[in-house]
Design an enzyme around this catalytic site. Structure first.
Site, PDB file in Angstrom:
ATOM      1  N   LEU A  33       0.910  -1.330  -0.022  1.00  0.00           N
ATOM      2  CA  LEU A  33      -0.034  -0.080  -0.001  1.00  0.00           C
ATOM      3  C   LEU A  33       0.757   1.189  -0.075  1.00  0.00           C
ATOM      4  CD1 LEU A  33      -2.750  -0.709   2.670  1.00  0.00           C
ATOM      5  CD2 LEU A  33      -2.795  -1.344   0.040  1.00  0.00           C
ATOM      6  N   HIS A  34       0.382   2.466  -0.576  1.00  0.00           N
ATOM      7  CA  HIS A  34       1.078   3.613  -0.810  1.00  0.00           C
ATOM      8  C   HIS A  34       0.028   4.605  -0.896  1.00  0.00           C
ATOM      9  CE1 HIS A  34      -0.199   3.464  -5.010  1.00  0.00           C
ATOM     10  NE2 HIS A  34       0.675   2.346  -5.332  1.00  0.00           N
ATOM     11  N   GLY A  36      -1.323   6.247  -3.134  1.00  0.00           N
ATOM     12  CA  GLY A  36      -2.376   6.235  -4.061  1.00  0.00           C
ATOM     13  C   GLY A  36      -3.429   5.354  -3.395  1.00  0.00           C
ATOM     14  N   HIS A  37      -3.018   4.290  -2.796  1.00  0.00           N
ATOM     15  CA  HIS A  37      -4.087   3.351  -2.184  1.00  0.00           C
ATOM     16  C   HIS A  37      -4.920   4.087  -1.266  1.00  0.00           C
ATOM     17  CE1 HIS A  37      -1.426   0.062  -3.852  1.00  0.00           C
ATOM     18  NE2 HIS A  37      -2.307   0.011  -4.443  1.00  0.00           N
ATOM     19  N   GLU A 148      -7.385   5.960 -11.512  1.00  0.00           N
ATOM     20  CA  GLU A 148      -7.317   6.123 -12.876  1.00  0.00           C
ATOM     21  C   GLU A 148      -6.154   6.016 -13.701  1.00  0.00           C
ATOM     22  OE1 GLU A 148      -8.910  10.164 -12.904  1.00  0.00           O
ATOM     23  OE2 GLU A 148     -11.178   9.546 -12.752  1.00  0.00           O
ATOM     24  N   ASP A 150      -4.557   3.270 -13.984  1.00  0.00           N
ATOM     25  CA  ASP A 150      -4.665   1.949 -14.724  1.00  0.00           C
ATOM     26  C   ASP A 150      -5.975   2.264 -15.598  1.00  0.00           C
ATOM     27  OD1 ASP A 150      -2.403   0.441 -13.694  1.00  0.00           O
ATOM     28  OD2 ASP A 150      -3.449   0.561 -11.790  1.00  0.00           O
TER      29      ASP A 150
END
Length: 288
Positions: A33-34, A36-37, A148, A150
């Site tokens: 996890l980072h 973005g997550h 978004e 991906d």
């Protein structure tokens, strides 16, 4: 936060939440996890009473030459981050529970998945869609939030949900970037310090495309030529693809027309690390 490993338990828990009229949101990840997550979790929490985070490194969406074995799996750290972010349920099943020995069925994702990422990674989208469908059924989510970054994956998932009349709303969330513009990704950890510096060319090339748009350049071939020059300035960069598509159908276009959303799609290897990114290009009628 409750941690669940068994699919049957996850499904029963989700059913219980639905019976209590809880609005459920799911965020699907492969872990590591980072920020973005965490932004996806935040968005889910703003819209739902119960948030389910799934962590599953899906073997069916990795090709034979890809990084399945070395993909990071820091489950304890991920669980701690999920708890701090306010996740209610963490679903982290083992592969043999998702794909038992008798498992045979797979989603076939069709035309939208045959190009770009689909062509570069045969079978990837079928494997991805299969596990997403299964996780939607297990989580019984009213809402699913996907990044978004991906973009083609998001389009494939939306198509599948429409085609199968799945009663889950799919929400795209904006790409989270580092201060220098690099899209945050779990694979960024593979970059050496020098490669990390070079990786900024992806975002720089998208900025160049938007500059050309402001200069009223709408010829996609010329825009891509300039994008390619920017990326090629990084000595370790190898372009897999750089193209412009209509966001509605992921088909390439030659000229940008007013008031239509297009996407600049990029897949670039920096050293041995393959990075993808995208940016919206839109010509307003008044600029024509």
């Amino acid at each position: 936060m409750q941690i669940i490993n068994d699919p049957t338990e996850m499904q029963k828990t989700a059913e219980s939440l639905r019976l209590k009229h809880q609005f459920i949101a799911v965020v699907m990840t492969m872990g590591a996890l980072h920020e973005g997550h965490l932004s996806l979790i935040k968005l889910a929490k703003e819209r739902a009473g119960s948030v389910i985070l799934t962590i599953f490194v899906n073997p069916r969406q990795f090709g034979p030459e890809e990084d399945f074995q070395r993909y990071p799996r820091p489950l304890e750290k991920d669980a701690s981050m999920a708890r701090s972010a306010g996740v209610d349920y963490l679903f982290a099943p083992d592969p043999e529970l998702i794909y038992p020995e008798a498992f045979q069925t797979q989603v076939s994702t069709g035309d939208i998945a045959t190009r770009f990422e689909g062509a570069a990674r045969p079978g990837h989208f079928d494997g991805m869609a299969t596990v997403v469908l299964k996780l939607l059924l297990l989580s019984k989510a009213h809402l699913a939030v996907f990044g978004e970054k991906d973009a083609q994956q998001l389009a494939v998932i939306k198509q599948m949900v429409r085609d199968f009349n799945i009663d889950t709303t799919i929400l795209g969330a904006p790409t989270v970037r580092e201060s220098d513009g690099l899209a945050i990704s779990s694979r960024n950890i593979y970059l050496s310090s020098e490669e990390r510096k070079q990786a900024t060319v992806l975002n720089e090339s998208m900025c160049r495309a938007r500059e050309l748009l402001h200069m009223k350049q709408t010829d996609c071939k010329l825009i891509i030529e300039e994008v390619t020059k920017v990326i090629a300035s990084a000595p370790d960069a190898i372009i897999d693809y750089a193209t412009i598509v209509d966001e509605s159908n992921f088909r390439e276009t030659a000229i940008l027309k007013p008031d239509i959303n297009y996407l600049l799609l990029l897949a670039v290897k920096i050293g041995s690390t393959r990075l993808i990114d995208n940016g919206v290009l839109r010509v307003s009628q008044q600029d024509v």
